[in-house]
Write a protein that holds these residues in place. Structure first.
Motif, mmCIF file in Angstrom:
data_model
loop_
_atom_site.group_PDB
_atom_site.id
_atom_site.type_symbol
_atom_site.label_atom_id
_atom_site.label_comp_id
_atom_site.label_asym_id
_atom_site.label_seq_id
_atom_site.Cartn_x
_atom_site.Cartn_y
_atom_site.Cartn_z
ATOM 1 N N ARG A 27 5.803 18.370 0.490
ATOM 2 C CA ARG A 27 6.045 16.982 0.104
ATOM 3 C C ARG A 27 7.139 16.384 0.979
ATOM 4 N NH1 ARG A 27 4.687 16.109 -5.552
ATOM 5 N NH2 ARG A 27 3.585 17.974 -6.257
ATOM 6 N N VAL A 28 7.005 15.113 1.290
ATOM 7 C CA VAL A 28 8.079 14.414 1.993
ATOM 8 C C VAL A 28 8.328 13.082 1.298
ATOM 9 C CG1 VAL A 28 7.689 15.439 4.271
ATOM 10 C CG2 VAL A 28 6.530 13.330 3.676
ATOM 11 N N VAL A 29 9.540 12.585 1.461
ATOM 12 C CA VAL A 29 9.905 11.246 1.008
ATOM 13 C C VAL A 29 10.240 10.455 2.258
ATOM 14 C CG1 VAL A 29 11.550 9.886 -0.328
ATOM 15 C CG2 VAL A 29 10.718 12.065 -1.228
ATOM 16 N N VAL A 30 9.578 9.319 2.407
ATOM 17 C CA VAL A 30 9.717 8.500 3.610
ATOM 18 C C VAL A 30 10.112 7.081 3.209
ATOM 19 C CG1 VAL A 30 8.459 7.519 5.559
ATOM 20 C CG2 VAL A 30 8.001 9.851 4.845
ATOM 21 N N THR A 31 11.059 6.525 3.926
ATOM 22 C CA THR A 31 11.405 5.117 3.759
ATOM 23 C C THR A 31 10.822 4.362 4.928
ATOM 24 O OG1 THR A 31 13.470 5.709 2.661
ATOM 25 C CG2 THR A 31 13.290 3.463 3.516
ATOM 26 N N THR A 32 9.905 3.463 4.640
ATOM 27 C CA THR A 32 9.272 2.687 5.701
ATOM 28 C C THR A 32 10.140 1.491 6.061
ATOM 29 O OG1 THR A 32 7.976 1.414 4.103
ATOM 30 C CG2 THR A 32 6.936 3.373 5.050
ATOM 31 N N ASN A 33 10.017 1.044 7.289
ATOM 32 C CA ASN A 33 10.809 -0.089 7.766
ATOM 33 C C ASN A 33 10.271 -1.435 7.311
ATOM 34 O OD1 ASN A 33 12.684 1.460 9.131
ATOM 35 N ND2 ASN A 33 11.484 1.494 10.996
ATOM 36 N N ASN A 34 9.124 -1.422 6.699
ATOM 37 C CA ASN A 34 8.552 -2.665 6.213
ATOM 38 C C ASN A 34 8.020 -2.449 4.810
ATOM 39 O OD1 ASN A 34 6.502 -0.985 7.050
ATOM 40 N ND2 ASN A 34 5.208 -2.605 7.792
ATOM 41 N N TYR A 35 7.944 -3.513 4.062
ATOM 42 C CA TYR A 35 7.435 -3.440 2.698
ATOM 43 C C TYR A 35 5.922 -3.520 2.768
ATOM 44 C CZ TYR A 35 7.738 -3.768 -2.325
ATOM 45 O OH TYR A 35 7.651 -3.492 -3.660
ATOM 46 N N THR A 36 5.246 -2.425 2.453
ATOM 47 C CA THR A 36 3.807 -2.330 2.610
ATOM 48 C C THR A 36 3.192 -1.640 1.401
ATOM 49 O OG1 THR A 36 2.063 -1.453 4.022
ATOM 50 C CG2 THR A 36 4.070 -0.169 3.906
ATOM 51 N N ASN A 37 1.892 -1.717 1.274
ATOM 52 C CA ASN A 37 1.195 -1.035 0.186
ATOM 53 C C ASN A 37 0.639 0.308 0.604
ATOM 54 O OD1 ASN A 37 1.602 -3.046 -1.728
ATOM 55 N ND2 ASN A 37 -0.133 -4.223 -0.969
ATOM 56 N N ASN A 38 0.884 0.707 1.857
ATOM 57 C CA ASN A 38 0.321 1.947 2.371
ATOM 58 C C ASN A 38 1.235 2.497 3.467
ATOM 59 O OD1 ASN A 38 -1.156 3.950 3.638
ATOM 60 N ND2 ASN A 38 -3.063 2.809 3.606
ATOM 61 N N PRO A 39 1.810 3.687 3.267
ATOM 62 C CA PRO A 39 2.702 4.236 4.284
ATOM 63 C C PRO A 39 1.953 4.736 5.527
ATOM 64 C CG PRO A 39 2.389 5.836 2.559
ATOM 65 C CD PRO A 39 1.701 4.572 2.111
ATOM 66 N N PHE A 40 0.634 4.712 5.503
ATOM 67 C CA PHE A 40 -0.158 5.183 6.636
ATOM 68 C C PHE A 40 -0.688 4.024 7.482
ATOM 69 C CE2 PHE A 40 -0.193 8.770 3.779
ATOM 70 C CZ PHE A 40 -0.013 9.840 4.636
ATOM 71 N N ASN A 41 -0.149 2.820 7.284
ATOM 72 C CA ASN A 41 -0.614 1.712 8.130
ATOM 73 C C ASN A 41 -0.035 1.868 9.537
ATOM 74 O OD1 ASN A 41 1.958 0.576 8.268
ATOM 75 N ND2 ASN A 41 1.571 -0.876 6.641
ATOM 76 N N SER A 42 -0.478 1.052 10.437
ATOM 77 C CA SER A 42 -0.121 1.229 11.856
ATOM 78 C C SER A 42 1.376 1.121 12.126
ATOM 79 C CB SER A 42 -0.879 0.225 12.714
ATOM 80 O OG SER A 42 -0.536 -1.091 12.328
ATOM 81 N N THR A 43 2.120 0.385 11.312
ATOM 82 C CA THR A 43 3.557 0.236 11.572
ATOM 83 C C THR A 43 4.398 1.317 10.914
ATOM 84 O OG1 THR A 43 3.780 -1.289 9.709
ATOM 85 C CG2 THR A 43 3.403 -2.253 11.888
ATOM 86 N N SER A 44 3.861 2.037 9.932
ATOM 87 C CA SER A 44 4.634 3.046 9.201
ATOM 88 C C SER A 44 4.197 4.480 9.472
ATOM 89 C CB SER A 44 4.523 2.788 7.696
ATOM 90 O OG SER A 44 4.961 1.500 7.376
ATOM 91 N N LEU A 45 3.020 4.670 10.029
ATOM 92 C CA LEU A 45 2.479 6.012 10.239
ATOM 93 C C LEU A 45 3.416 6.899 11.050
ATOM 94 C CD1 LEU A 45 0.248 8.100 9.960
ATOM 95 C CD2 LEU A 45 -0.865 7.068 11.942
ATOM 96 N N GLU A 46 4.044 6.360 12.049
ATOM 97 C CA GLU A 46 4.930 7.159 12.897
ATOM 98 C C GLU A 46 6.084 7.757 12.091
ATOM 99 O OE1 GLU A 46 5.417 9.237 16.143
ATOM 100 O OE2 GLU A 46 3.827 7.740 15.963
#
Length: 76
Positions: A27-46
């Protein structure tokens, strides 16, 4: 002002491909740089890929993973 969202990401099943192993215990906990409904979108996947590399030395791309291989839920 940038918005952030915190996600818990959990693999759905055990997977072993190309010398890489993935299991639901990873398991991992990730904080995305943008507010999104999916952490696997093109801006958060990395950020997801980097978290698995940093914590488990797991190469998401080498294993051929896809977003459907993971469950995720927001923590905030």
């Amino acid at each position: 002002m940038a918005l952030h969202k915190v996600w818990e990401i959990v693999p759905k099943k055990t997977r072993a491909i190309n010398g890489q192993s993935l299991s639901p215990a990873m398991r991992v906990v990730v904080t995305t740089n943008n507010y999104t409904n999916n952490p696997f979108n093109s801006t958060s996947l990395e950020q997801v890929i980097e978290a698995y590399k940093r914590f488990y030395n797991f190469d998401y791309r080498k294993c051929g993973c896809m977003p459907i291989d993971f469950d995720f839920r927001p923590l905030d």
